[in-house]
Design a protein around this motif. Structure first.
Motif, short mmCIF file in Angstrom:
data_model
loop_
_atom_site.label_atom_id
_atom_site.label_comp_id
_atom_site.label_asym_id
_atom_site.label_seq_id
_atom_site.Cartn_x
_atom_site.Cartn_y
_atom_site.Cartn_z
N GLU A 3 5.57 6.63 -37.59
CA GLU A 3 5.54 5.36 -38.44
C GLU A 3 6.81 4.23 -38.24
N GLU A 4 7.70 5.04 -38.43
CA GLU A 4 8.92 4.24 -38.51
C GLU A 4 9.27 3.67 -36.92
N PHE A 5 8.76 4.30 -35.82
CA PHE A 5 8.97 3.42 -34.52
C PHE A 5 8.15 2.30 -34.63
N LEU A 6 6.88 2.37 -35.21
CA LEU A 6 5.93 1.31 -35.19
C LEU A 6 6.54 0.13 -36.28
N ASN A 7 6.85 0.54 -37.32
CA ASN A 7 7.55 -0.38 -38.16
C ASN A 7 8.73 -1.52 -37.45
N ILE A 8 9.78 -0.15 -36.76
CA ILE A 8 10.83 -1.15 -36.23
C ILE A 8 10.33 -2.07 -35.00
N LEU A 9 9.20 -1.75 -34.35
CA LEU A 9 8.47 -2.22 -33.22
C LEU A 9 8.23 -3.43 -33.60
N GLN A 10 7.29 -3.43 -34.71
CA GLN A 10 6.85 -4.71 -35.53
C GLN A 10 7.77 -5.71 -35.90
N LYS A 11 9.01 -5.16 -36.48
CA LYS A 11 10.30 -6.14 -36.99
C LYS A 11 10.66 -6.56 -35.59
N HIS A 49 9.72 -10.78 -23.29
CA HIS A 49 9.76 -9.86 -24.26
C HIS A 49 8.92 -9.68 -25.46
N ALA A 50 8.37 -11.01 -25.83
CA ALA A 50 7.36 -10.76 -27.13
C ALA A 50 5.95 -10.23 -26.58
N CYS A 51 5.79 -10.57 -25.32
CA CYS A 51 4.52 -9.97 -24.74
C CYS A 51 4.61 -8.55 -24.48
N ALA A 52 5.71 -8.07 -24.04
CA ALA A 52 5.73 -6.53 -23.66
C ALA A 52 5.82 -5.77 -25.24
N GLY A 53 6.38 -6.43 -26.06
CA GLY A 53 6.44 -5.85 -27.65
C GLY A 53 5.08 -5.78 -28.10
N GLU A 54 4.23 -6.96 -28.01
CA GLU A 54 2.98 -7.06 -28.61
C GLU A 54 2.01 -5.96 -27.90
N ASP A 55 2.30 -5.64 -26.59
CA ASP A 55 1.40 -4.87 -25.69
C ASP A 55 1.56 -3.30 -26.44
N MET A 56 2.99 -3.18 -26.62
CA MET A 56 3.10 -1.93 -27.36
C MET A 56 2.37 -1.60 -28.50
N ILE A 57 2.60 -2.77 -29.32
CA ILE A 57 1.95 -2.88 -30.71
C ILE A 57 0.49 -2.52 -30.57
N VAL A 58 -0.13 -3.11 -29.83
CA VAL A 58 -1.68 -2.86 -29.34
C VAL A 58 -1.88 -1.66 -29.05
N LYS A 59 -1.18 -1.20 -27.90
CA LYS A 59 -1.11 0.38 -27.50
C LYS A 59 -1.21 1.32 -28.71
N TYR A 60 -0.33 1.40 -29.63
CA TYR A 60 -0.11 2.11 -30.64
C TYR A 60 -1.06 1.95 -31.80
N THR A 61 -1.54 0.98 -31.88
CA THR A 61 -2.49 0.51 -32.98
C THR A 61 -3.88 0.56 -32.83
#
Length: 76
Positions: A3-11, A49-61
């Motif tokens: 959860e901490e990783f996801l929070n940092i990723l979203q930030k 960078h934004a696209c790559a981060g959003e892809d990770m958020i989508v993957k993990y959520t």
């Protein structure tokens, strides 16, 4: 993934979005064409960078992968 990783990723994703807004504003105010060209390159990089981060958020959520990057194909 924690959860901490996801929070940092979203930030980080939120900060990337803020960076894009700042570079867009600077593009409008850039005093020279050379400055605009440099800022466009930085903006494109931030967008990737934004696209790559959003892809990770989508993957993990959602469990889905590659949606944003595949749809946009990168900014390059």
């Amino acid at each position: 993934m924690t959860e901490e990783f996801l929070n940092i990723l979203q930030k980080a994703a939120a900060e990337e979005a803020q960076a894009q807004r700042l570079y867009a504003a600077m593009l409008l105010m850039a005093p020279t064409a050379a400055d605009k060209e440099k800022l466009i390159e930085i903006f494109k990089d931030e967008s990737d960078h934004a696209c790559a981060g959003e892809d990770m958020i989508v993957k993990y959520t959602t469990g889905q992968t590659g949606t944003i990057s595949e749809q946009t194909g990168g900014v390059a």
